[in-house]
Design an enzyme around this catalytic site. Structure first.
Site, PDB file in Angstrom:
ATOM      1  N   SER A   1      -1.287   1.064   2.917  1.00  0.00           N
ATOM      2  CA  SER A   1      -1.402   0.117   1.804  1.00  0.00           C
ATOM      3  C   SER A   1      -0.820  -1.223   2.243  1.00  0.00           C
ATOM      4  O   SER A   1       0.260  -1.275   2.836  1.00  0.00           O
ATOM      5  CB  SER A   1      -0.685   0.651   0.563  1.00  0.00           C
ATOM      6  N   LEU A   2      -1.548  -2.298   1.943  1.00  0.00           N
ATOM      7  CA  LEU A   2      -1.181  -3.633   2.422  1.00  0.00           C
ATOM      8  C   LEU A   2      -0.870  -4.598   1.281  1.00  0.00           C
ATOM      9  O   LEU A   2      -0.893  -5.811   1.471  1.00  0.00           O
ATOM     10  CB  LEU A   2      -2.310  -4.196   3.293  1.00  0.00           C
ATOM     11  N   GLY A   3      -0.615  -4.065   0.095  1.00  0.00           N
ATOM     12  CA  GLY A   3      -0.275  -4.920  -1.032  1.00  0.00           C
ATOM     13  C   GLY A   3      -1.425  -5.851  -1.389  1.00  0.00           C
ATOM     14  O   GLY A   3      -2.570  -5.429  -1.557  1.00  0.00           O
ATOM     15  N   ALA A   4      -1.119  -7.145  -1.480  1.00  0.00           N
ATOM     16  CA  ALA A   4      -2.130  -8.133  -1.854  1.00  0.00           C
ATOM     17  C   ALA A   4      -3.233  -8.275  -0.809  1.00  0.00           C
ATOM     18  O   ALA A   4      -4.291  -8.850  -1.086  1.00  0.00           O
ATOM     19  CB  ALA A   4      -1.466  -9.483  -2.086  1.00  0.00           C
TER      20      ALA A   4
ATOM     21  N   GLY B   1      -4.825  -5.724   0.528  1.00  0.00           N
ATOM     22  CA  GLY B   1      -5.760  -4.613   0.460  1.00  0.00           C
ATOM     23  C   GLY B   1      -5.208  -3.342   1.077  1.00  0.00           C
ATOM     24  O   GLY B   1      -4.033  -3.011   0.917  1.00  0.00           O
TER      25      GLY B   1
ATOM     26  N   GLY C   1       0.984   2.607  -5.651  1.00  0.00           N
ATOM     27  CA  GLY C   1       0.931   3.377  -4.415  1.00  0.00           C
ATOM     28  C   GLY C   1       0.772   4.865  -4.683  1.00  0.00           C
ATOM     29  O   GLY C   1       0.022   5.570  -3.984  1.00  0.00           O
ATOM     30  N   ASP C   2       1.475   5.375  -5.695  1.00  0.00           N
ATOM     31  CA  ASP C   2       1.368   6.787  -6.055  1.00  0.00           C
ATOM     32  C   ASP C   2      -0.031   7.107  -6.569  1.00  0.00           C
ATOM     33  O   ASP C   2      -0.573   8.183  -6.309  1.00  0.00           O
ATOM     34  CB  ASP C   2       2.401   7.136  -7.129  1.00  0.00           C
TER      35      ASP C   2
END
Length: 309
Positions: free
Chosen positions: A221-224, A226, A252-253
């Site tokens: 997961s890369l946050g903003a 993607g 994330g969950d």
């Protein structure tokens, strides 16, 4: 069936302020408390997405009713090992002006060797009757850092695929037992490889190092920015879907829940990835007091753009 493990449940108390002032007076505009913890969150999200899910883990008499009520209301099965003490409280301070969350987490109540032995037996028992086992979150005091590795080895050969979502030594040691899928974020992956990952190619190559060590799928997961996923044959990237963000708590969950749904559905890597990204996005677009809106999730599935790397 998706079974999640919650070894360190928490009551998440979110307080909202107009502008957070460190060291100063902050007046709460709105607040709420929910039963949480990563294992609980994943199970609730999987149920909301329409899949049979259950949560097993440690539970404490003080604070338990909040968990039992939330799980039952959301049609999520549970089986707890009861311990003395109280459920920890994690405080999340949401700054409305900046859209930022400051988190203050308690460590949790201590468990002993007998508790851990009972938990290992319970996990192995449930693993015999589940399709996907999700191990996620922090460990309580008294729990060794290699306990996820212990659990993964305890269920080896029982027929379920395992997802590990942890950080630091818990993740590094757990990988030694070759879980099917791991889901680090960019920072966690950088910590694992010991260097900054500046490009998607860097992230892909770092993920592949763990595929070479026996992990089948690595989702990052890369946050903003993607998310990225890779297995031995291909690597895929999905940019962030523009939505009105209502809450990022549990995103994330919820991504893990979506990926787990793909695992039990025997989906392709691309389909599994699409489900994970759509689920995480739907969580962000859902009101904070709800788990995840299934209608939004279904709408997001068609909006996920996937690029091959």
């Amino acid at each position: 069936m998706i079974t999640t493990i919650s070894l360190n449940p928490s009551i998440d108390r979110t307080v909202e302020v107009e502008r957070f002032v460190p060291g100063g007076l902050n007046r709460v505009v709105e607040s709420n408390s929910v039963a949480a913890g990563k294992g609980v969150n994943v199970a609730l999200a999987a149920s909301a997405l329409g899949v049979d899910a259950e949560c097993i883990g440690f539970m404490y008499k003080e604070g338990a009713k909040l968990f039992e009520k939330r799980l039952m209301v959301n049609s999520t099965a549970y089986n707890f090992i009861w311990c003395e003490g109280s459920v920890r409280t994690n405080i999340k301070v949401f700054d409305r002006e900046k859209g930022e969350i400051t988190e203050i987490n308690e460590p949790g109540a201590r468990v002993n060797d007998a508790d851990l032995e009972r938990m290992t037996e319970l996990v192995a028992l449930h693993a015999e009757n589940t399709d996907c086992l999700v191990l996620s979150g922090s460990l309580p005091p008294g729990c060794p850092k290699d306990y996820y590795r212990t659990l993964l080895r305890a269920v080896d050969g029982l027929g379920c695929r395992c997802i590990l979502d942890a950080e630091g030594e818990r993740l590094a040691l757990g990988i030694e037992a070759s879980p099917y899928l791991i889901k680090p974020n960019r920072f966690e992956l950088e910590t694992m490889v010991g260097r900054e990952l500046k490009s998607l190619a860097d992230i892909r190559d770092a993920a592949r190092k763990y595929i070479d060590r026996g992990v089948a799928v690595v989702a990052v997961s890369l946050g903003a920015d993607g998310a990225l996923i890779a297995d031995a044959d291909e690597a895929l990237y999905a940019p962030r879907i523009p939505v009105e963000v209502r809450s990022t708590v549990g995103a994330g969950d919820t991504m893990v829940a979506g990926l787990a749904c793909g695992v039990i559905g025997e989906c392709s890597l691309e389909e599994m990835f699409r489900m994970g990204v759509a689920a995480a996005t739907a969580r962000c677009a859902t009101d904070s007091f709800r788990v995840v809106d299934r209608a939004i999730y279904k709408a997001m599935l068609d909006k996920v753009v996937i690029e091959r790397l």
